[in-house]
Motif scaffolding. Sequence first.
Motif, PDB file in Angstrom:
ATOM      1  N   LEU A   1     -13.163  73.736  20.941  1.00  0.00           N
ATOM      2  CA  LEU A   1     -11.830  74.218  20.604  1.00  0.00           C
ATOM      3  C   LEU A   1     -11.677  75.588  21.257  1.00  0.00           C
ATOM      4  O   LEU A   1     -12.500  76.476  21.046  1.00  0.00           O
ATOM      5  N   VAL A   2     -10.631  75.748  22.070  1.00  0.00           N
ATOM      6  CA  VAL A   2     -10.409  76.984  22.822  1.00  0.00           C
ATOM      7  C   VAL A   2      -9.136  77.653  22.321  1.00  0.00           C
ATOM      8  O   VAL A   2      -8.098  77.007  22.172  1.00  0.00           O
ATOM      9  N   LYS A   3      -9.239  78.957  22.061  1.00  0.00           N
ATOM     10  CA  LYS A   3      -8.065  79.746  21.675  1.00  0.00           C
ATOM     11  C   LYS A   3      -7.489  80.351  22.950  1.00  0.00           C
ATOM     12  O   LYS A   3      -8.019  81.312  23.491  1.00  0.00           O
ATOM     13  N   VAL A   4      -6.408  79.761  23.453  1.00  0.00           N
ATOM     14  CA  VAL A   4      -5.778  80.213  24.688  1.00  0.00           C
ATOM     15  C   VAL A   4      -4.949  81.466  24.431  1.00  0.00           C
ATOM     16  O   VAL A   4      -4.963  82.408  25.216  1.00  0.00           O
ATOM     17  N   SER A   5      -4.213  81.480  23.322  1.00  0.00           N
ATOM     18  CA  SER A   5      -3.433  82.651  22.904  1.00  0.00           C
ATOM     19  C   SER A   5      -3.392  82.648  21.378  1.00  0.00           C
ATOM     20  O   SER A   5      -4.007  81.806  20.746  1.00  0.00           O
ATOM     21  N   ASP A   6      -2.646  83.567  20.797  1.00  0.00           N
ATOM     22  CA  ASP A   6      -2.568  83.627  19.333  1.00  0.00           C
ATOM     23  C   ASP A   6      -1.954  82.372  18.727  1.00  0.00           C
ATOM     24  O   ASP A   6      -2.222  82.039  17.582  1.00  0.00           O
ATOM     25  N   THR A   7      -1.132  81.684  19.508  1.00  0.00           N
ATOM     26  CA  THR A   7      -0.446  80.502  18.977  1.00  0.00           C
ATOM     27  C   THR A   7      -0.847  79.203  19.669  1.00  0.00           C
ATOM     28  O   THR A   7      -0.419  78.137  19.239  1.00  0.00           O
ATOM     29  N   GLU A   8      -1.634  79.276  20.733  1.00  0.00           N
ATOM     30  CA  GLU A   8      -1.980  78.067  21.495  1.00  0.00           C
ATOM     31  C   GLU A   8      -3.483  77.803  21.464  1.00  0.00           C
ATOM     32  O   GLU A   8      -4.294  78.686  21.740  1.00  0.00           O
ATOM     33  N   PHE A   9      -3.825  76.553  21.120  1.00  0.00           N
ATOM     34  CA  PHE A   9      -5.217  76.095  21.090  1.00  0.00           C
ATOM     35  C   PHE A   9      -5.317  74.816  21.896  1.00  0.00           C
ATOM     36  O   PHE A   9      -4.365  74.031  21.949  1.00  0.00           O
ATOM     37  N   LYS A  10      -6.463  74.620  22.526  1.00  0.00           N
ATOM     38  CA  LYS A  10      -6.732  73.382  23.262  1.00  0.00           C
ATOM     39  C   LYS A  10      -8.108  72.881  22.853  1.00  0.00           C
ATOM     40  O   LYS A  10      -8.983  73.671  22.508  1.00  0.00           O
ATOM     41  N   ALA A  11      -8.298  71.563  22.930  1.00  0.00           N
ATOM     42  CA  ALA A  11      -9.592  70.977  22.574  1.00  0.00           C
ATOM     43  C   ALA A  11      -9.950  69.871  23.559  1.00  0.00           C
ATOM     44  O   ALA A  11      -9.084  69.117  24.008  1.00  0.00           O
ATOM     45  N   PHE A  12     -11.245  69.821  23.891  1.00  0.00           N
ATOM     46  CA  PHE A  12     -11.769  68.830  24.826  1.00  0.00           C
ATOM     47  C   PHE A  12     -13.136  68.372  24.343  1.00  0.00           C
ATOM     48  O   PHE A  12     -13.792  69.059  23.560  1.00  0.00           O
ATOM     49  N   SER A  13     -13.576  67.250  24.864  1.00  0.00           N
ATOM     50  CA  SER A  13     -14.953  66.838  24.626  1.00  0.00           C
ATOM     51  C   SER A  13     -15.843  67.946  25.159  1.00  0.00           C
ATOM     52  O   SER A  13     -15.624  68.446  26.260  1.00  0.00           O
ATOM     53  N   ALA A  14     -16.852  68.347  24.386  1.00  0.00           N
ATOM     54  CA  ALA A  14     -17.689  69.485  24.790  1.00  0.00           C
ATOM     55  C   ALA A  14     -18.868  69.087  25.655  1.00  0.00           C
ATOM     56  O   ALA A  14     -19.653  69.940  26.053  1.00  0.00           O
ATOM     57  N   THR A  15     -19.007  67.814  25.979  1.00  0.00           N
ATOM     58  CA  THR A  15     -20.136  67.399  26.811  1.00  0.00           C
ATOM     59  C   THR A  15     -19.687  67.267  28.262  1.00  0.00           C
ATOM     60  O   THR A  15     -18.721  66.572  28.563  1.00  0.00           O
ATOM     61  N   CYS A  16     -20.408  67.938  29.133  1.00  0.00           N
ATOM     62  CA  CYS A  16     -20.124  67.894  30.562  1.00  0.00           C
ATOM     63  C   CYS A  16     -20.258  66.459  31.063  1.00  0.00           C
ATOM     64  O   CYS A  16     -21.175  65.745  30.669  1.00  0.00           O
ATOM     65  N   THR A  17     -19.369  66.063  31.941  1.00  0.00           N
ATOM     66  CA  THR A  17     -19.391  64.690  32.458  1.00  0.00           C
ATOM     67  C   THR A  17     -20.463  64.481  33.518  1.00  0.00           C
ATOM     68  O   THR A  17     -20.656  63.362  33.977  1.00  0.00           O
ATOM     69  N   HIS A  18     -21.180  65.542  33.887  1.00  0.00           N
ATOM     70  CA  HIS A  18     -22.246  65.408  34.869  1.00  0.00           C
ATOM     71  C   HIS A  18     -23.537  64.931  34.209  1.00  0.00           C
ATOM     72  O   HIS A  18     -24.005  63.841  34.485  1.00  0.00           O
TER      73      HIS A  18
END
Length: 153
Positions: free
Chosen positions: A75-92
Motif C-alpha cells: 500500500l503506497v501513500k501517494v499524497s494525503d488523499t491518494e493511495f495505491k496498492a499492488f501485489s508486493a511480489t516482484c514478477t521476476h
Amino acid sequence: MSESKTGRRSFINWFLGTSIGALAVSTCYPILRFVSPPDVPEAATDEVEAGPTNDPELIEKGFKIVRFGAEPVILVKVSDTEFKAFSATCTHLDCIVEFRNAEQVLWCNCHNGVYDLTGSVIGGPPPKSLTPFEVHVVQKGSGQPGTVVVKRS
C-alpha cells in the motif's frame, strides 16, 4: 531340525524385508511431502482493512506491506488523499518490492526491478507488471482518521 531352521530363516527374512521397507517409506515420505507442498487456500475475503490513514508506518516510509490472505500487498501513500496498492511480489523472482518516495517508484532490491505507480515495468528484469488492487478510504466517524480498505480489482 530343518523345520526350525526354515522357520527361523523365514522369520528373519520377513523381519529384514519389513525393516528395509519401513526404512524406505520413512525416508521417501518426507522427501515427497517436501517436493509437493500442500495447497495454500485462497483468501476467503475480497477486501482487507490496511489501517488508518494516519498510520505511523505509512507516514514515515510512504508505504506499508499488508497481508491479503497468503499474498503480500504493498500500500503506497501517494499524497494525503491518494493511495495505491499492488501485489508486493516482484514478477521476476517473487522478491518483496518497496516504495522509493524520492523517485516515486516501486523497487525490487533483488535484481533492481523498477515499477511506476501504475504497476508497469520501467526498468530491470521483471517480465510483467504488478497486479493492481483497488483502494478506498472509509470514514468511520467525524473527527476520526479514515480507514484504508484494499480490494481485489
